[in-house]
Design an enzyme around this catalytic site. Structure first.
Site, PDB file in Angstrom:
ATOM      1  N   THR A 365       0.865  -1.189   0.000  1.00 24.80           N
ATOM      2  CA  THR A 365       0.000   0.000   0.000  1.00 24.80           C
ATOM      3  C   THR A 365       0.897   1.233   0.000  1.00 24.80           C
ATOM      4  O   THR A 365       2.095   1.127   0.252  1.00 24.80           O
ATOM      5  CB  THR A 365      -0.991  -0.021   1.190  1.00 24.80           C
ATOM      6  N   ASN A 385      -3.659  -3.959  -1.757  1.00 29.77           N
ATOM      7  CA  ASN A 385      -3.744  -4.750  -0.528  1.00 29.77           C
ATOM      8  C   ASN A 385      -2.428  -5.450  -0.215  1.00 29.77           C
ATOM      9  O   ASN A 385      -1.467  -4.803   0.133  1.00 29.77           O
ATOM     10  CB  ASN A 385      -4.921  -5.728  -0.546  1.00 29.77           C
TER      11      ASN A 385
HETATM   12  O1  DON Z   1      -7.743  -0.916   2.653  1.00 30.38           O
HETATM   13  C1  DON Z   1      -7.085  -1.411   3.572  1.00 30.38           C
HETATM   14  O2  DON Z   1      -7.288  -1.163   4.734  1.00 30.38           O
HETATM   15  C2  DON Z   1      -5.967  -2.371   3.233  1.00 30.38           C
HETATM   16  N1  DON Z   1      -6.220  -3.007   1.991  1.00 30.38           N
HETATM   17  C3  DON Z   1      -4.662  -1.645   3.252  1.00 30.38           C
HETATM   18  C4  DON Z   1      -3.521  -2.595   3.120  1.00 30.38           C
HETATM   19  C5  DON Z   1      -2.215  -2.047   3.572  1.00 30.38           C
HETATM   20  O3  DON Z   1      -2.099  -0.928   4.007  1.00 30.38           O
HETATM   21  C6  DON Z   1      -1.061  -2.963   3.510  1.00 30.38           C
HETATM   22  N2  DON Z   1       0.141  -2.316   3.969  1.00 30.38           N
HETATM   23  N3  DON Z   1       0.922  -2.718   4.719  1.00 30.38           N
END
Ligand code: DON
Length: 554
Positions: A365, A385
């Site tokens: 992300t 994700n």
């Molecule tokens: O939308 C969300 O909350 C997650 N898909 C975010 C994923 C994320 O931040 C991964 N990073 N470490």
């Protein structure tokens, strides 16, 4: 350009509402990759505004940071337009395919099938980022997509050098990347993680971006790209259909707002839980005179407010187009007063039950922050994700698909890759957006405006809390991004903490209060933060020392 010519200054000042000194510099950008920050600045130099630069930065990140975000993913763009103070959150979150259903990832016994919502095309929601960038350009930008997408198209075609972070992420997902021929071809060399400085070229992605530059939204969601996406997903076992793409729309949502110690917080609205959980935590903390407590008790209180806000997340939050949520109540200071009533200063409150934690930690992300000379601001958090999303590149498109379907609650109480649980509000339904933790945020203080955010799965929201507490203590962007982090999310009932975030004495005392501790091997998060000092017009910024990003003020 540090000292614009006087008549330009005058022009700028005439543009702005009274009382807001223009930024002294042309603009500031903090992003997770130097190439994205530099490309964004080049667009500002060509006369683009913050919204144009936001298109460029997102598109370049899609190319050079494929493990974090991309055109096969989605995100939230929090915007502030200086001309009239208008603020909005662009919701470019992925949606469940129309053929999805609540038991999509369960076996015949009703158990979650491991990996099904994380790997391969069945894990992918319908992407929102292409639609969001087209919308951002058409409604808020000044330059055509042909200009703002050009740097990304060039980098996709000519390639970019592999860095250590790319290698770590690819190593992590190597087995899955090897499963799919188009992924292997795009991201690996000789079936292995490319060596440092090897050049990764993505000609098919360049071609898809070129179509978007020419045709905007429809270049992705209709016509040959859409047809290839659907055919490729279905051939590999997915369930997408053409109407999934044709019907995708960006939604403009009213941001969530709150206050903490005289600072105005503007943050992400549902389908992100971020703004609500952040404001709930701040409302609860406002009940305590934090400065009067010794550090270990302050940390205990911070953990207890995290526990309560994340509990509400699990219970109430989901896609606002599908679920009725008591948002006004959840961000009401009186409600927070009720939440804090059972906080004890000398004991941890046990969370009710303990599902199996997964122990997996994401480093993917991405977030970027932009302020331009007129005072337009963008705070954007984008995602595919998990690192490299679903690891599935759709043949003939260069598009790496997300695995955002894992952010749904596959079954009530079953934890996702971030250990988050949920229930009915976040159950899978056709066309529904999965609940997110992404928390792009603005904070207005007496002195100026902060723009900040970070990746980090479930820990995003508690990282924002740490950043804002550092700001409340008087620190600048460097202090917010580098502050040591600890986290509690109700379930699993543990405090996770970075090396150095709790000293041994604090660890002992927290355990005596009844907390369970989970030390982490390394740091987490990748915060990108800017500050515009309105008193002297000065811009400053910082990129998280845990990442490879760059903040530049020009
Ligand atoms: O939308 C969300 O909350 C997650 N898909 C975010 C994923 C994320 O931040 C991964 N990073 N470490």
């Amino acid at each position: 350009m540090r000292h614009p010519r006087p008549f330009l200054w005058l022009l700028l000042l005439l543009w702005l509402p009274p009382g807001l000194p223009a930024a002294q510099e042309r603009g500031a950008i903090a992003s997770a990759h130097p190439l994205a920050t530099e490309a964004g600045h080049a667009i500002l130099a060509q006369g683009g505004n913050a919204f144009d630069a936001a298109v460029t930065v997102a598109a370049v990140l899609a190319v050079v940071e494929p493990y974090s975000s991309g055109m096969g993913g989605g995100g939230f763009w929090l915007l502030h337009r200086a001309r009239d103070g208008f603020e909005v959150m662009l919701d470019g979150r992925e949606r469940a395919p129309l053929a999805a259903h609540r038991d999509l990832y369960l076996d015949s016994k009703g158990e979650v099938v491991p990996g099904l919502s994380v790997n391969g095309p069945l894990a992918a929601g319908i992407p929102g980022q292409p639609a969001a960038l087209a919308h951002l350009a058409a409604r808020y930008g000044r330059l055509p997509l042909a200009r703002t997408l050009a740097p990304a198209i060039r980098l996709a075609r000519e390639g970019f050098p592999v860095d250590g972070h790319y290698r770590r992420m690819a190593e992590w997902r190597l087995e899955q990347l090897r499963q799919w021929p188009a992924s292997k071809q795009q991201f690996l060399i000789d079936d292995a993680v490319p060596p440092l400085d090897a050049v990764v070229r993505q000609p098919q992605l360049a071609e898809t971006l070129r179509r978007m530059a020419e045709q905007g939204h429809d270049g992705f969601y209709r016509g040959p790209v859409a047809e290839r996406l659907v055919a490729g997903v279905r051939a590999a076992g997915g369930i997408w259909q053409l109407p999934d793409l044709a019907e995708y729309r960006v939604v403009e949502r009213e941001p969530v707002r709150g206050e903490y110690r005289g600072m105005k917080i503007t943050s992400a609205a549902p389908p992100s839980s971020g703004g609500i959980v952040l404001i709930s935590m701040l409302n609860q903390l406002a009940r305590f005179d934090l400065d009067k407590y010794p550090s270990v008790q302050r940390k205990h209180l911070v953990v207890e407010v995290m526990r309560r806000a994340y509990r509400d997340r699990a219970e109430y939050l989901g896609d606002p187009d599908f679920v009725d949520m008591p948002v006004a109540r959840l961000i009401d200071p009186d409600y927070a007063a009720g939440l804090t009533r059972d906080i004890q200063l000398d004991a941890a409150t046990p969370s009710r039950y303990q599902p199996a934690g997964t122990g997996l930690e994401g480093q993917d992300t991405t977030h970027y922050s932009i302020i331009d000379a007129e005072g337009n601001r963008v705070s954007a958090t984008l995602s595919v994700n998990y690192p490299f999303g679903s690891c599935f590149v759709v043949p003939g498109t260069g598009i790496l698909l997300n695995d955002e379907m894992d952010d749904f609650s596959a079954r009530p109480g079953a934890p996702n890759v971030y250990g988050l649980v949920g229930g009915e509000a976040n159950a899978i339904e056709p066309g529904k957006r999965m609940l997110s933790s992404m928390t792009p945020t603005f904070v207005e203080t007496d002195q100026g405006v902060a723009v900040l955010g970070t990746p980090g799965g479930s820990r995003i929201i508690s990282m924002l809390l740490h950043g804002i507490l550092a700001l409340a203590e008087g620190g600048g962007p460097e202090a917010w991004v580098s502050r040591p982090r600890y986290h509690h999310q109700y379930l699993p009932d543990v405090i996770q903490f970075e090396p150095g975030a709790l000293d041994t004495d604090e660890q002992r005392q927290l355990m005596e209060l009844g907390h369970k501790l989970k030390p982490l091997d390394s740091g987490y998060g990748n915060m990108q933060a800017l500050f515009w000092n309105r008193q002297d017009g000065h811009l400053s910024g910082a990129s998280d020392p845990r990442g490879i990003g760059k903040a530049v003020v020009e």
